[in-house]
Write an enzyme that holds these catalytic residues in place. Structure first.
Site, mmCIF file in Angstrom:
data_model
loop_
_atom_site.group_PDB
_atom_site.id
_atom_site.type_symbol
_atom_site.label_atom_id
_atom_site.label_comp_id
_atom_site.label_asym_id
_atom_site.label_seq_id
_atom_site.Cartn_x
_atom_site.Cartn_y
_atom_site.Cartn_z
ATOM 1 N N ASP A 4 0.835 -1.214 0.000
ATOM 2 C CA ASP A 4 0.000 0.000 0.000
ATOM 3 C C ASP A 4 0.868 1.262 0.000
ATOM 4 O O ASP A 4 0.518 2.277 -0.605
ATOM 5 C CB ASP A 4 -0.926 -0.005 1.229
ATOM 6 N N HIS B 294 -5.183 -3.743 5.712
ATOM 7 C CA HIS B 294 -4.876 -4.029 4.311
ATOM 8 C C HIS B 294 -6.123 -4.542 3.590
ATOM 9 O O HIS B 294 -6.164 -5.672 3.122
ATOM 10 C CB HIS B 294 -3.718 -5.048 4.223
#
Ligand code: NAI
Ligand code: OAA
Length: 257
Positions: free
Chosen positions: A171, A199
């Site tokens: 990310d 996540h």
């Protein structure tokens, strides 16, 4: 071996080969992430010994990697003949990309039933054979597999919050890449974007306001940018069209982590 006084995994990674000889395990080493991640570990001057563990194909992957002229000694292990014990014993670091990936139409949570059991069993192995190792869980859903890993380590009396990680660096990598496509900055070291949370979708929170150096995101691009980071995984799953999810960018992110 890890020397005394290391407080975090980042600290560990910033050390040079002069001070550290890591024994690393990749569990799930024959997979889409496992193979390129093993390649990066094999190429790393920090890794002295690399054990590849999977339920299939590790002898072949290890033989292939062993022809690379880098420092790490590489061995492949399967579950037979005490493979997990032999792979894990003495490890400083266990990277876990074992488990099934998404197909279009699935959420990460749909992977839970199968991947939770895989992670549980691998972390039981960590608790038994290398209880002091740093454990990096890549297998999805990370938001749930990490708590499972924590419970397994707690039940075995070897939990250390400073040594268990859910790998969400992809990310961060995505945030930095997508921001650079807006700012035009070409040097990847010149954009640092912290990402907090989990996540999965909206649990992924990129903090563009905390970028170093500061970045100016045009107001009309901000929502789309946040959405692309939060759902970057879906973009790859869709493009791969049934052949899995992010593997190469994940291996890069896992190694960078
Ligand atoms: N944390 C993150 O940012 C990301 C996580 N992932 C996740 O990583 C996982 C792996 O993805 P891929 O490598 O694409 O899948 P893959 O199917 O290509 O590879 C998985 C590997 O795990 C192995 N495996 C299965 N059960 C095992 C066991 N009990 N012990 C050891 N190895 C075992 C398989 O044989 C296979 O080689 C998935 O759960 C995926 O969702 C994927 C991308 C990003
Ligand atoms: O989306 C997925 O299933 C794989 C993943 O976690 C990602 O690419 O961020």
């Amino acid at each position: 071996m890890i020397t005394n006084g290391i407080r975090s995994f980042q600290e560990l990674c910033s050390m040079t080969r002069n001070t550290i000889d890591l024994t690393a395990v990749v569990a799930g080493a024959s997979g889409g992430i496992g193979q390129p991640l093993s390649l990066l570990c094999k190429a790393s001057p920090l890794v002295d010994e690399l054990s590849l563990y999977d339920v299939v194909n590790t002898p072949g992957v290890a033989a292939d990697l062993s022809h690379i002229s880098s420092v790490a000694k590489v061995e492949g292990y399967l579950p037979s003949d005490d493979g997990m014990k032999n792979a894990f014993t003495g490890a400083d670091l266990v990277l876990i990309p074992a488990g099934i990936p998404r197909k279009p139409g699935m959420t990460r949570d749909d992977l839970f039933k199968i991947n939770a059991g895989i992670v549980r069993d691998l972390v039981k192995g960590v608790a038994e054979y290398c209880p002091k190792a740093y454990v990096l869980v890549i297998s999805n859903p990370v938001n749930s597999t990490v708590p499972i890993a924590a419970e397994v380590l707690k039940a075995a009396g070897v939990f250390n919050a400073k040594k268990l990680f859910g790998v969400t660096t992809l990310d961060v990598v995505r945030s930095e890449t997508f921001v650079q496509s807006i700012t035009g900055e070409k040097d990847p070291s010149k954009t640092k974007i912290p990402v907090i949370g989990g996540h999965s979708g909206e649990t992924i929170v990129p903090l563009f306001s905390q970028a170093k150096p500061a970045v100016k995101i045009p107001e009309d691009k901000l929502d789309a940018l946040v959405h692309r980071v939060q759902f970057g995984g879906d973009e790859v799953v869709k493009a791969k069209n049934g052949a899995g999810s992010a593997t190469l960018s994940m291996a890069y992110a896992g190694y960078r982590c």
